[in-house]
Design a protein around this motif. Structure first.
Motif, short mmCIF file in Angstrom:
data_model
loop_
_atom_site.label_atom_id
_atom_site.label_comp_id
_atom_site.label_asym_id
_atom_site.label_seq_id
_atom_site.Cartn_x
_atom_site.Cartn_y
_atom_site.Cartn_z
N ALA A 167 0.63 -1.19 0.23
CA ALA A 167 -0.16 0.29 0.26
C ALA A 167 0.76 0.93 0.18
CB ALA A 167 -0.68 0.59 1.07
N ALA A 168 2.30 1.39 0.86
CA ALA A 168 3.33 2.30 0.61
C ALA A 168 3.32 2.69 -0.88
CB ALA A 168 4.24 2.71 1.21
N CYS A 169 3.96 1.14 -0.74
CA CYS A 169 4.10 1.66 -2.81
C CYS A 169 3.31 2.19 -3.60
CB CYS A 169 4.44 0.03 -3.36
SG CYS A 169 5.77 -0.04 -4.15
N LEU A 170 2.45 2.09 -3.35
CA LEU A 170 1.20 1.90 -4.51
C LEU A 170 0.77 3.33 -4.41
CD1 LEU A 170 -1.18 1.92 -6.19
CD2 LEU A 170 -2.41 1.39 -4.42
N ALA A 171 0.92 3.97 -3.28
CA ALA A 171 1.18 5.77 -2.74
C ALA A 171 1.84 6.42 -3.30
CB ALA A 171 0.76 5.46 -1.09
N HIS A 172 3.38 5.89 -3.55
CA HIS A 172 4.31 6.40 -4.14
C HIS A 172 4.30 6.53 -5.40
CE1 HIS A 172 6.94 7.32 -0.30
NE2 HIS A 172 7.25 5.70 0.00
N ARG A 173 4.19 5.48 -5.62
CA ARG A 173 3.65 4.70 -7.77
C ARG A 173 3.02 6.23 -7.86
NH1 ARG A 173 3.57 -0.78 -6.46
NH2 ARG A 173 1.30 -0.26 -7.63
N ARG A 174 1.67 6.22 -7.36
CA ARG A 174 0.56 7.61 -7.72
C ARG A 174 1.18 9.06 -7.49
NH1 ARG A 174 -4.20 4.63 -5.13
NH2 ARG A 174 -5.04 3.12 -6.79
N ARG A 175 1.99 9.16 -6.56
CA ARG A 175 2.48 10.47 -6.52
C ARG A 175 3.45 10.92 -7.59
NH1 ARG A 175 2.22 9.33 -0.73
NH2 ARG A 175 4.34 8.41 -0.72
N ALA A 176 4.44 9.81 -7.66
CA ALA A 176 4.84 9.46 -8.88
C ALA A 176 5.26 10.03 -9.59
CB ALA A 176 6.60 7.70 -9.27
N GLU A 177 3.45 9.87 -10.43
CA GLU A 177 2.63 10.17 -11.64
C GLU A 177 3.15 12.20 -11.98
OE1 GLU A 177 -0.92 8.68 -11.88
OE2 GLU A 177 -0.10 6.48 -11.80
N THR A 178 2.93 13.19 -10.82
CA THR A 178 2.97 13.81 -11.27
C THR A 178 4.10 14.44 -10.65
OG1 THR A 178 2.21 14.47 -9.39
CG2 THR A 178 0.47 14.76 -11.67
N TRP A 179 4.96 15.13 -11.10
CA TRP A 179 5.91 16.27 -10.87
C TRP A 179 6.04 16.47 -9.31
CZ3 TRP A 179 11.19 15.25 -10.49
CH2 TRP A 179 11.61 16.43 -10.41
N SER A 180 7.00 17.56 -8.73
CA SER A 180 6.90 17.67 -7.28
C SER A 180 8.59 18.47 -7.42
CB SER A 180 6.15 17.11 -6.65
OG SER A 180 5.65 17.99 -5.20
N HIS A 181 8.68 19.30 -6.76
CA HIS A 181 10.01 20.22 -6.36
C HIS A 181 10.06 19.81 -4.69
CE1 HIS A 181 8.75 23.32 -8.08
NE2 HIS A 181 9.54 23.84 -7.46
N SER A 182 8.78 20.37 -4.09
CA SER A 182 8.48 20.14 -2.99
C SER A 182 9.25 19.78 -1.89
CB SER A 182 7.18 19.87 -2.28
OG SER A 182 7.30 18.30 -2.64
N ASN A 183 10.16 18.64 -1.81
CA ASN A 183 10.90 18.16 -0.82
C ASN A 183 12.05 17.27 -1.49
OD1 ASN A 183 9.96 15.94 -0.06
ND2 ASN A 183 8.84 16.11 0.92
N PRO A 184 13.41 17.03 -0.93
CA PRO A 184 14.36 15.95 -1.08
C PRO A 184 13.42 14.50 -1.74
CG PRO A 184 15.36 17.84 -0.44
CD PRO A 184 13.94 18.00 -0.33
N PHE A 185 13.32 13.96 -0.56
CA PHE A 185 12.69 12.74 -0.25
C PHE A 185 11.38 12.66 -1.21
CE2 PHE A 185 9.64 10.05 1.50
CZ PHE A 185 10.60 8.97 1.63
#
Length: 122
Positions: free
Chosen positions: A86-104
């Motif tokens: 579930a955490a992996c899926l959340a990371h993958r979904r967030r990776a679909e859009t670009w964000s430079h909000s923080n280094p992590f």
């Protein structure tokens, strides 16, 4: 035996895939609408999947159900540890859009996009 389980067995046969059985159980425990929200899918997709009538990617629905409800651990090369699916899926979904909000987030976005589990359909 619930009505959903009867419908699923009629559609899929007596030997239900394990992920369909889990999907039906989750719907029976709460509601189809709540389960759909957890999966980030529509209630129609959930209903059509239980009825084996979904015209879209059943593999995508299966992967999301496995990630959210079956929650097997996944080795994350970026984090160098095991995380829940579930955490992996959340990371993958967030990776679909670009964000430079923080280094992590930037690091995870790059790592997730390079991962074989990354699929824009999920």
């Amino acid at each position: 035996m619930s009505d959903r389980l009867i419908v699923a067995k009629d559609a899929w046969g007596d030997e239900l895939p394990d992920w369909i059985r889990v999907l039906v159980q989750e719907c029976d425990q709460s509601s189809q609408k709540k389960v759909a929200a957890k999966l980030d899918l529509s209630a129609t997709v959930v209903s059509q999947t239980i009825r084996n009538a979904y015209p879209g990617s059943i593999a995508m629905v299966e992967q999301v159900v496995r990630d959210v409800f079956m929650n097997a651990p996944v080795h994350c090369p970026a984090l160098k540890t095991e995380i829940s699916s579930a955490a992996c899926l959340a990371h993958r979904r967030r990776a679909e859009t670009w964000s430079h909000s923080n280094p992590f987030r930037v690091r995870m976005q790059r790592a997730c996009r390079a991962c074989p589990k990354f699929n824009k359909e999920t």
